[in-house]
Every structure is written in structure tokens, then in C-alpha cells.
Design an enzyme around this catalytic site. Structure first.
Site, PDB file in Angstrom:
ATOM      1  N   HIS A  33       0.854  -1.197   0.000  1.00 43.83           N
ATOM      2  CA  HIS A  33       0.000   0.000   0.000  1.00 43.83           C
ATOM      3  C   HIS A  33       0.888   1.244   0.000  1.00 43.83           C
ATOM      4  O   HIS A  33       2.087   1.175   0.257  1.00 43.83           O
ATOM      5  CB  HIS A  33      -0.863   0.070   1.264  1.00 43.83           C
ATOM      6  N   HIS A 181      -4.820 -12.617   2.354  1.00 42.59           N
ATOM      7  CA  HIS A 181      -4.289 -13.299   3.544  1.00 42.59           C
ATOM      8  C   HIS A 181      -5.063 -14.585   3.865  1.00 42.59           C
ATOM      9  O   HIS A 181      -5.326 -14.900   5.040  1.00 42.59           O
ATOM     10  CB  HIS A 181      -4.312 -12.372   4.765  1.00 42.59           C
ATOM     11  N   ASP A 249       2.824  -6.613   2.324  1.00 43.26           N
ATOM     12  CA  ASP A 249       1.817  -5.857   3.082  1.00 43.26           C
ATOM     13  C   ASP A 249       2.376  -4.532   3.605  1.00 43.26           C
ATOM     14  O   ASP A 249       1.730  -3.839   4.392  1.00 43.26           O
ATOM     15  CB  ASP A 249       1.237  -6.693   4.235  1.00 43.26           C
TER      16      ASP A 249
HETATM   17  C1  0GY Z   1      -3.927  -5.262   4.921  1.00 41.39           C
HETATM   18  C2  0GY Z   1      -4.508  -5.387   6.237  1.00 41.39           C
HETATM   19  C3  0GY Z   1      -5.140  -4.463   6.978  1.00 41.39           C
HETATM   20  C4  0GY Z   1      -5.503  -3.159   6.564  1.00 41.39           C
HETATM   21  C5  0GY Z   1      -5.871  -2.776   5.372  1.00 41.39           C
HETATM   22  O1  0GY Z   1      -6.764  -1.299   3.880  1.00 41.39           O
HETATM   23  C6  0GY Z   1      -6.384  -1.455   5.025  1.00 41.39           C
HETATM   24  O2  0GY Z   1      -6.421  -0.579   5.879  1.00 41.39           O
HETATM   25  O3  0GY Z   1      -5.826  -3.597   4.367  1.00 41.39           O
HETATM   26  C7  0GY Z   1      -5.509  -4.796   8.339  1.00 41.39           C
HETATM   27  O4  0GY Z   1      -5.646  -3.886   9.164  1.00 41.39           O
HETATM   28  O5  0GY Z   1      -5.655  -6.005   8.634  1.00 41.39           O
HETATM   29  O6  0GY Z   1      -4.089  -6.131   4.113  1.00 41.39           O
HETATM   30  O7  0GY Z   1      -3.297  -4.277   4.588  1.00 41.39           O
END
Ligand code: 0GY
Length: 296
Positions: A33, A181, A249
Site C-alpha cells: 500500500h 491473507h 503488506d
Molecule cells: C492489509 C490489512 C489491513 C488493513 C488494510 O486497507 C487497510 O487498511 O488492508 C488490516 O488492518 O488487517 O491487508 O493491509
């Protein structure tokens, strides 16, 4: 969330190790991200966490340090349905990144086309209550039907306890599906535990369901070297190797206590994918097929 008063979180390792494992040429980090930078790309009004900036340049520096070539950037929930930060990072990657967006159900066809031109190849549906206020299945299905024409897929994030409830929804999705995941199984149950059995049943029911063997740091509370994760996940990699992706991640949204060393995450790859063939499949062949099919 009030961006003026809330503490901003640093959820990533400040000095990740250089891995001992060398990924194959052309390796893709297929789940990462970007956050902000906030001054240019403000976080969403409904964001459940407020991160420090972790933008494109930081992501590319990590990509190079870990020995990867490309990234698939997944829109993080803190940016809501404004995909500008993700698109900006894809643009800056000069062909070496593609993305997965989060979209408003009312999005226009023209905006979907704009996202496609910007490198988006899928949409993400997030069912984690701690991350999103609602997950409207009927509207998600409508989006899934609309993106078919673009050749996109759907990425779904949920936890193991709602898998059975989600089955009819998943069955109705007309595109290829990628599960984030592995649907967050309890890896302490081992490779034959109930969560893994249910997840295998899902994969066995449809050959166009793929998954990401990601986030030992979120799934294995015993921590590095994530032995429970490795034991539970390596049989899955072997059995479904044509539909497995892997990613760091980074910048590990919202992780506060057990921020993983990204180099150690990479060093885990040969433990879940012990042969060069498996490593090439999950790091190169599979993500290239999904995100850069024109280069295949
Ligand atoms: C991930 C997991 C998480 C968060 C997000 O978009 C997000 O905020 O995906 C999490 O908090 O488990 O896959 O990045």
C-alpha cells in the site's frame, strides 16, 4: 477521525534487513500500500487509523532493497474511495506497478475507465468491521458485474469466522477472485485445522479463486520466524501453486506492536515455497498473469 488531533501511526520497520533469499528476476510484491503523503492526498473522513506518510518513493526504495522488480499497490482503507495516492504511486513506478482500487458503488463508467488507464486491474471489497463501516454485498455484486468488461478481478478481505456466511456472495461474483491473507485463518490450528479445511473447500469449489500467502505477522501471534504460519501455509502453496500470490503488506496498515522486518518476511518465502519452480510461480508467473497479462 480528526487528522488534526489524532496521533499518526508509524506501522513499518525503520531499517529492514537485506534478505538472504534472492527473489527470482522480475519478482512482484503483490500486496502493498501507500499512505499519502497527507498534504497532497488527505486521508478519508472515515479512516479508522491515521498513518504517517509512506509514499511511492519509500515503497520503491523498499522494493529495490528486498530485490523485487514490481509492486501491486492495494488501496488502503485509510484513503477511502479516493484512489489518488495509489494512482500517483502507480504513475511514478513507470510501468513497474499496477493497482487494486476501492470504489464508490455510484462510480461512473468513465471513472472506471480512468482507473484502468491509470493501471488499476481490480477492486477490493473489505469486510473487516474494524476497518470499514459497512460492506454492502448487493452493491459489491453490482460493481463486480460492471468491472467484468474491463477484465478486472475482485480482491476480498475477510476473517475466517465469516467465510461460511460469505459463501453465497462469493459464489455470485462473476469475475476471478483473490482472497487477501487466505481469509485470515487461525494458523495455530495447523495445516489440517478447521479454518484451513474450510478455506480449501472454498478453493476446491472454484478454480478462479486465488489467494495471497501473506501477513504471517498478522496471523501468527508467536511472531518471527512464524513457524505456525509456515506449517499451516506451505501445504497450501504446494497444492494450489497456480493461484497463489505473495506480498509484503508494507507499510503494514495499523500494525503497532509487532511491526515485521520486511527482510525477514522475504526470508520466509523459501520456507513456504521451497523449490525454485514454486518461487517463480508465486513471485513472477502468477502475478504477471493477473496484473501484466499483455507481457505474458
Ligand atoms: C492489509 C490489512 C489491513 C488493513 C488494510 O486497507 C487497510 O487498511 O488492508 C488490516 O488492518 O488487517 O491487508 O493491509
Amino acid at each position: 477521525m480528526n487528522a488534526d488531533t489524532q496521533d499518526r501511526i508509524i506501522s513499518w520497520h525503520g531499517n529492514p534487513s537485506v534478505p538472504g533469499f534472492t527473489p527470482p528476476p522480475g519478482a512482484v510484491d503483490a500486496h502493498c500500500h501507500v499512505f499519502g503523503p497527507m498534504a497532497q492526498f488527505p486521508f478519508g473522513a472515515k479512516a479508522k487509523y491515521l498513518p504517517e506518510d509512506a509514499g511511492a518513493e519509500m515503497l520503491f526504495a523498499l522494493r529495490d532493497r528486498l530485490g523485487f522488480s514490481r509492486n501491486v499497490i492495494v488501496q488502503a482503507s485509510c484513503h477511502g474511495t479516493d484512489n489518488s495516492a495509489t494512482l500517483d504511486a502507480i504513475h511514478k513506478a513507470e510501468g513497474r506497478a499496477r493497482g487494486v482500487a476501492v470504489v464508490d458503488p455510484a462510480i461512473s463508467d468513465a471513472e472506471l475507465e480512468r482507473l484502468h488507464a491509470g493501471g488499476i486491474r481490480g477492486v477490493r471489497f473489505n469486510f473487516l468491521k474494524r476497518l470499514v463501516d459497512d460492506a454492502p454485498k448487493d452493491k459489491f455484486l453490482d460493481i463486480a458485474r460492471r468491472i467484468q468488461a474491463l477484465g478486472w478481478h475482485v480482491v476480498i478481505y475477510f476473517e475466517a469466522d465469516i467465510l461460511e456466511e460469505l459463501r453465497p456472495f462469493l459464489d455470485a461474483i462473476p469475475t476471478l477472485i483473490v482472497i487477501d491473507h487466505m481469509g485470515r485463518p487461525d494458523v495455530a490450528q495447523g495445516p489440517d485445522g478447521l479454518d484451513m479445511q474450510a478455506f480449501r473447500a472454498l478453493l476446491d469449489g472454484r478454480e478462479d479463486i486465488w489467494t495471497k500467502m501473506t501477513c504471517p505477522d498478522r496471523l501468527d501471534p508467536k511472531g518471527p520466524p512464524w513457524d505456525d504460519f509456515v506449517a499451516a501455509v506451505s501445504p497450501l502453496v504446494a497444492d494450489y501453486s497456480d493461484r497463489v500470490l505473495w506480498g509484503t503488506d508494507w507499510p503494514h496498515p495499523n500494525m503497532q506492536d509487532a511491526v515485521p522486518d520486511d527482510g525477514a518476511l522475504v526470508d520466509m518465502i523459501p520456507r513456504i515455497a521451497p523449490t525454485a519452480e514454486l518461487q517463480r510461480k508465486i513471485l513472477v508467473d502468477n502475478p504477471m498473469q493477473l496484473y501484466w497479462p499483455e507481457e505474458g
